[in-house]
Motif scaffolding. Structure first.
Motif, PDB file in Angstrom:
ATOM      1  N   ASP A  25      17.357  49.188  75.875  1.00  0.00           N
ATOM      2  CA  ASP A  25      17.434  49.114  77.325  1.00  0.00           C
ATOM      3  C   ASP A  25      18.307  47.906  77.663  1.00  0.00           C
ATOM      4  N   LYS A  26      19.552  48.157  78.067  1.00  0.00           N
ATOM      5  CA  LYS A  26      20.504  47.061  78.290  1.00  0.00           C
ATOM      6  C   LYS A  26      20.043  46.110  79.386  1.00  0.00           C
ATOM      7  N   GLU A  27      19.524  46.661  80.479  1.00  0.00           N
ATOM      8  CA  GLU A  27      19.104  45.795  81.582  1.00  0.00           C
ATOM      9  C   GLU A  27      17.914  44.941  81.183  1.00  0.00           C
ATOM     10  N   ARG A  28      17.018  45.484  80.397  1.00  0.00           N
ATOM     11  CA  ARG A  28      15.878  44.698  79.912  1.00  0.00           C
ATOM     12  C   ARG A  28      16.374  43.536  79.058  1.00  0.00           C
ATOM     13  N   LEU A  29      17.341  43.795  78.195  1.00  0.00           N
ATOM     14  CA  LEU A  29      17.901  42.735  77.364  1.00  0.00           C
ATOM     15  C   LEU A  29      18.579  41.673  78.226  1.00  0.00           C
ATOM     16  N   LEU A  30      19.318  42.113  79.228  1.00  0.00           N
ATOM     17  CA  LEU A  30      20.016  41.180  80.103  1.00  0.00           C
ATOM     18  C   LEU A  30      19.037  40.254  80.816  1.00  0.00           C
TER      19      LEU A  30
END
Length: 301
Positions: free
Chosen positions: A271-276
């Motif tokens: 999940d890219k947004e979670r990582l961000l």
């Protein structure tokens, strides 16, 4: 229809410096107070971006990395001569059509510097999908941009970097940005270099992650556009070492965040947004500043 790419020249900044300094003096205490409180006015060395990115590298070591994943990144920028490309970067695809009839420059272009920063700070196994959407002098051709963005989406890239601003929107471009977002592609775009409280397009799109600029004191650079109505992520933009000179501008903060995210994106299902969000601190005014390995260090010196 043409507009100008964000080639961070000193001339452009001088023109807006008086306006920018005013915005900085009015805004810095109010909008970047969280940054000051977090980093205690710590100042890096002359090679501060190397130091900063090393800090981020150490911080990301705390993230659970399971499997290596060859990240696919699309860079849409100025024309780059194939002869000048760095062969260390794996180019899985190219899109080199010259829609506006401008010859490829023999000099180092904005796009080459963007690729240089990606190679320097990004993962070693990055697959680059490079698309030329502007002339070496910075004229962005809308049709070229639309077709290149569609090409990147069709190639199922993970990230797209847009280190430029546009004066006008288009229905097709907005539709493509939404399509990319809906397919899980994370698009980073530079906030703009006018010192305004309004983000430049396409970073103002709800389907794009806007990136503002930090100075070496880890405060908002006076020329960086900003907003408190939506999320804005900050990365270094001052005194950036390029191929053969130093420059400043949010063009560079955008590619630095693209490189950083690519370096921690380890599996397709991430999940890219979670990582961000895990990598940045929210200042409670929708300003997101990078987390560092030792955020209280400056206060101890």
């Amino acid at each position: 229809m043409k507009t100008r790419i964000l080639i961070g020249s000193m001339t452009a900044f001088i023109l807006c410096s008086f306006i920018g300094i005013y915005f900085y003096s009015v805004d810095s205490n109010k909008k970047t107070s969280a940054s000051k409180a977090t980093y205690k006015n710590f100042q890096y060395s002359d090679n501060w971006i190397d130091d900063f990115m090393m800090e981020l590298k150490y911080y990301k070591s705390g993230i659970n990395i399971k499997n290596s994943y060859p990240v696919k990144i699309a860079i849409l920028d100025t024309m780059v001569s194939k002869k000048n490309r760095n062969e260390k970067i794996v180019y899985k695809g190219t899109y080199e059509k010259n829609h506006n009839g401008v010859e490829v420059s023999k000099d180092i272009t904005h796009g080459q510097n963007i690729l240089y920063l990606l190679e320097k700070y990004g993962p070693n196994d990055t697959n680059i999908y490079y698309a030329s959407v502007a002339s070496p002098t910075g004229d962005v051709h809308l049709q070229s941009l639309e077709e290149s963005l569609e090409w990147a989406i069709n190639n199922e890239v993970d990230f797209i970097n847009l280190s430029f601003t546009l004066v006008n929107e288009s229905t097709k471009l907005n539709s493509l940005l939404k399509e990319a977002y809906d397919k899980g592609i994370m698009i980073f775009a530079s906030a703009g270099n006018d010192g305004d409280s309004i983000l430049s397009y396409p970073s103002s799109s709800p389907y794009v992650y806007a990136v503002g600029g930090l100075n070496k004191y880890l405060q908002r650079a006076y020329y960086s556009n900003y907003t408190i109505s939506t999320s804005l992520y900050f990365m270094p933009s001052d005194d950036v070492q390029l191929i053969d000179n130093k420059d400043m501008g949010t063009s560079y903060s955008s590619i630095l965040l693209t490189a950083y995210m690519a370096s921690i994106f380890t599996q397709k299902q991430d999940d890219k947004e979670r990582l961000l969000k895990k990598l940045f601190n929210d200042s409670n005014s929708n300003f997101y500043f990078p987390k560092l390995i030792n955020e209280t260090r400056g206060a101890e010196q």
